[in-house]
Design a protein around this motif. Structure first.
Motif, PDB file in Angstrom:
ATOM      1  N   ALA A  68       0.840  -1.205   0.000  1.00 33.46           N
ATOM      2  CA  ALA A  68       0.000   0.000   0.000  1.00 33.46           C
ATOM      3  C   ALA A  68       0.874   1.254   0.000  1.00 33.46           C
ATOM      4  CB  ALA A  68      -0.942  -0.012   1.204  1.00 33.46           C
ATOM      5  N   VAL A  87      -4.367  -0.642 -17.598  1.00 34.84           N
ATOM      6  CA  VAL A  87      -5.274  -1.474 -16.787  1.00 34.84           C
ATOM      7  C   VAL A  87      -4.868  -2.953 -16.773  1.00 34.84           C
ATOM      8  CG1 VAL A  87      -7.657  -2.328 -16.649  1.00 34.84           C
ATOM      9  CG2 VAL A  87      -7.219   0.104 -17.047  1.00 34.84           C
ATOM     10  N   MET A  95      -1.052  -9.543  -9.990  1.00 32.52           N
ATOM     11  CA  MET A  95      -1.126 -11.004  -9.883  1.00 32.52           C
ATOM     12  C   MET A  95       0.229 -11.576  -9.467  1.00 32.52           C
ATOM     13  SD  MET A  95      -1.857 -13.886 -12.823  1.00 32.52           S
ATOM     14  CE  MET A  95      -0.491 -13.466 -13.900  1.00 32.52           C
TER      15      MET A  95
ATOM     16  N   ARG B  14     -15.507 -13.304  -3.483  1.00 33.17           N
ATOM     17  CA  ARG B  14     -15.008 -11.926  -3.424  1.00 33.17           C
ATOM     18  C   ARG B  14     -15.166 -11.254  -4.778  1.00 33.17           C
ATOM     19  NH1 ARG B  14      -9.001 -12.782  -1.067  1.00 33.17           N
ATOM     20  NH2 ARG B  14      -8.892 -10.512  -0.889  1.00 33.17           N
ATOM     21  N   ILE B  63      -5.716 -13.918 -15.825  1.00 35.08           N
ATOM     22  CA  ILE B  63      -5.403 -13.172 -14.596  1.00 35.08           C
ATOM     23  C   ILE B  63      -5.847 -14.024 -13.412  1.00 35.08           C
ATOM     24  CG2 ILE B  63      -5.648 -11.024 -13.304  1.00 35.08           C
ATOM     25  CD1 ILE B  63      -6.506  -9.672 -15.907  1.00 35.08           C
ATOM     26  N   LEU B  64      -4.892 -14.368 -12.569  1.00 33.87           N
ATOM     27  CA  LEU B  64      -5.167 -15.095 -11.331  1.00 33.87           C
ATOM     28  C   LEU B  64      -5.144 -14.092 -10.183  1.00 33.87           C
ATOM     29  CD1 LEU B  64      -2.702 -18.107 -11.824  1.00 33.87           C
ATOM     30  CD2 LEU B  64      -5.092 -17.936 -12.549  1.00 33.87           C
ATOM     31  N   GLU B  65      -5.568 -14.547  -9.033  1.00 30.55           N
ATOM     32  CA  GLU B  65      -5.585 -13.749  -7.800  1.00 30.55           C
ATOM     33  C   GLU B  65      -6.799 -12.817  -7.774  1.00 30.55           C
ATOM     34  OE1 GLU B  65      -3.795 -13.695  -4.986  1.00 30.55           O
ATOM     35  OE2 GLU B  65      -2.708 -15.448  -5.675  1.00 30.55           O
ATOM     36  N   VAL B  67      -7.765 -10.296  -6.004  1.00 35.34           N
ATOM     37  CA  VAL B  67      -7.610  -8.842  -5.928  1.00 35.34           C
ATOM     38  C   VAL B  67      -7.063  -8.276  -7.244  1.00 35.34           C
ATOM     39  CG1 VAL B  67      -6.472  -6.942  -4.699  1.00 35.34           C
ATOM     40  CG2 VAL B  67      -7.411  -8.862  -3.417  1.00 35.34           C
ATOM     41  N   ALA B  68      -6.240  -9.037  -7.942  1.00 30.59           N
ATOM     42  CA  ALA B  68      -5.742  -8.601  -9.254  1.00 30.59           C
ATOM     43  C   ALA B  68      -6.893  -8.577 -10.266  1.00 30.59           C
ATOM     44  CB  ALA B  68      -4.611  -9.509  -9.733  1.00 30.59           C
ATOM     45  N   ARG B  71      -8.857  -5.547  -9.496  1.00 35.25           N
ATOM     46  CA  ARG B  71      -8.124  -4.361  -9.969  1.00 35.25           C
ATOM     47  C   ARG B  71      -8.380  -4.151 -11.460  1.00 35.25           C
ATOM     48  NH1 ARG B  71      -5.481  -0.944  -6.715  1.00 35.25           N
ATOM     49  NH2 ARG B  71      -4.716  -2.772  -5.599  1.00 35.25           N
ATOM     50  N   TYR B  72      -8.405  -5.240 -12.207  1.00 41.84           N
ATOM     51  CA  TYR B  72      -8.660  -5.149 -13.645  1.00 41.84           C
ATOM     52  C   TYR B  72     -10.030  -4.519 -13.915  1.00 41.84           C
ATOM     53  CZ  TYR B  72      -9.295  -6.660 -18.496  1.00 41.84           C
ATOM     54  OH  TYR B  72      -9.539  -6.687 -19.851  1.00 41.84           O
ATOM     55  N   GLY B  75     -10.230  -0.872 -13.101  1.00 44.74           N
ATOM     56  CA  GLY B  75      -9.655  -0.052 -14.171  1.00 44.74           C
ATOM     57  C   GLY B  75     -10.587   0.067 -15.365  1.00 44.74           C
ATOM     58  N   GLU B  94      -6.115   0.008   0.016  1.00 46.09           N
ATOM     59  CA  GLU B  94      -5.247  -1.161  -0.162  1.00 46.09           C
ATOM     60  C   GLU B  94      -4.697  -1.630   1.184  1.00 46.09           C
ATOM     61  OE1 GLU B  94      -2.734  -1.119  -3.507  1.00 46.09           O
ATOM     62  OE2 GLU B  94      -1.997  -3.132  -3.082  1.00 46.09           O
ATOM     63  N   MET B  95      -4.319  -0.665   2.036  1.00 43.40           N
ATOM     64  CA  MET B  95      -3.859  -1.033   3.380  1.00 43.40           C
ATOM     65  C   MET B  95      -4.909  -1.876   4.092  1.00 43.40           C
ATOM     66  SD  MET B  95      -3.051   1.398   6.695  1.00 43.40           S
ATOM     67  CE  MET B  95      -4.680   2.131   6.845  1.00 43.40           C
ATOM     68  N   ARG B  98      -5.468  -5.344   2.580  1.00 45.33           N
ATOM     69  CA  ARG B  98      -4.371  -6.244   2.928  1.00 45.33           C
ATOM     70  C   ARG B  98      -4.407  -6.606   4.411  1.00 45.33           C
ATOM     71  NH1 ARG B  98      -0.076  -6.950  -0.506  1.00 45.33           N
ATOM     72  NH2 ARG B  98       1.364  -6.971   1.246  1.00 45.33           N
ATOM     73  N   ARG B  99      -4.724  -5.639   5.268  1.00 47.58           N
ATOM     74  CA  ARG B  99      -4.791  -5.989   6.694  1.00 47.58           C
ATOM     75  C   ARG B  99      -5.882  -7.036   6.925  1.00 47.58           C
ATOM     76  NH1 ARG B  99      -4.400  -1.266  10.949  1.00 47.58           N
ATOM     77  NH2 ARG B  99      -4.200  -3.135  12.238  1.00 47.58           N
ATOM     78  N   GLU B 101      -6.760  -9.279   4.827  1.00 40.72           N
ATOM     79  CA  GLU B 101      -6.221 -10.559   4.330  1.00 40.72           C
ATOM     80  C   GLU B 101      -5.214 -11.170   5.298  1.00 40.72           C
ATOM     81  OE1 GLU B 101      -4.485  -9.939   0.470  1.00 40.72           O
ATOM     82  OE2 GLU B 101      -6.315 -10.588  -0.533  1.00 40.72           O
TER      83      GLU B 101
END
Lengths: 202, 202
Positions: A68, A87, A95, B14, B63-65, B67-68, B71-72, B75, B94-95, B98-99, B101
């Motif tokens: 972050a 993007v 990822m 998610r 695209i895996l993950e 949150v990624a 993000r896509y 965008g 983002e902080m 992540r916290r 997670e």
């Protein structure tokens, strides 16, 4: 602005390396993990989770979490881009950054915390769990070696935050006995290239 | 474009919840975790780490993950913003994402994996480790209750991806015995509010 930092821990190094790549200078405030300064009330007012690094802005806003903090600086100064261009690329870089965290950093950190005599005083260790995580992390190093056969950096043709996460992880957890084997030539080539960047000394 | 999905697992939810908040429809391709479809070669070509969800674009890019993937879409369609508005807010969101997670999702997932009879066939369990993680996760629920005393959502006054991460985590890991206690009134108020959003049914 100031960055609460520690030169022994791997996460603050991620941010210092990121800043060095961008050519951004931020005053550093050392936090002494060995004497437990991070668990004292003064630091817990800044970072309630006792983690380093923490970024304090001039208005008192605190940003925790290395990635972050990096995202903040990426927004302030996009050049050179370390979190993707556009993007789709930003998603691909995220990822890989996350895969390096969940598939490499966490298993190595768990191995270290649960098996290292250095951590015995700080952690309620479960060595059996740590040893299983060692197997997971070593397997991931083998996979990385294959992944790096046909690309220069972790997320593709450009250096990104995913390289910073992976490099600082592998470098730090030598402490837990992890190493690149002689057969892992792609991984070695990548590691040596990252190690040669001036930012690796940050 | 298609999203490899599973309705039992927490991470695909998610992404589905994120898409529902944005009003984006993506064709879903179910992956059967119970029969081990995610470990078969066909799915491993898409997701070498065998994880769901995975987003496949029309040109074959994967695209895996979670949150990624989010993000896509953030965008592609910034409205409504779920990952922050502007540079500083994006870092704060983002902080918190992540916290949630690292401080909630991972301890709860470790508890589930290492103590649940449901996971005994799939995981090389270390129950001692799982029970220690249960303590960590329950403590974090108590902290969340205090954090939510003076703000409506996890990251501040607006609903964000941090709420999605925390809500889907708490909801899923009821399976591992986690629950909001009667004393945790702020946490309960927040949970009920998120649960009432149409996206919670996605």
């Amino acid at each position: 602005m100031k960055l609460y930092d520690n030169t022994l821990a791997p996460n603050p190094r991620r941010v210092r390396m990121f800043l060095a790549e961008k050519g951004i200078a931020v005053p550093l405030v050392p936090v002494d993990l060995l004497t437990g300064e991070h668990k004292q009330p003064a630091y817990r007012k800044i970072a309630p989770n006792s983690r380093v690094p923490a970024l304090e802005l001039d208005d008192g806003t605190i940003i925790l979490e290395s990635v972050a903090i990096c995202r903040y600086f990426e927004g302030l100064q996009p050049d050179p881009p370390l979190m993707g261009i556009g993007v789709l690329d930003a998603a691909v870089v995220e990822m890989w950054q996350r895969r390096m965290e969940f598939e490499l950093l966490i298993p190595m950190a768990m191995t270290f915390r649960h098996t290292s005599p250095m951590m015995a005083m700080l952690e309620d260790q479960v060595p059996e769990f740590g040893e299983k995580q060692r197997v997971v992390a070593n397997k991931r190093l083998g996979t990385m070696d294959r992944e790096l056969a046909d690309r220069e950096f972790i997320a593709g043709p450009r250096f990104t935050i995913a390289d910073i996460t992976a490099f600082t992880t592998i470098d730090f957890f030598k402490l837990a006995g992890f190493e690149i084997t002689p057969e892992q030539r792609n991984l070695r080539r990548w590691y040596d290239a990252i190690c040669a960047r001036p930012s690796a000394k940050a």
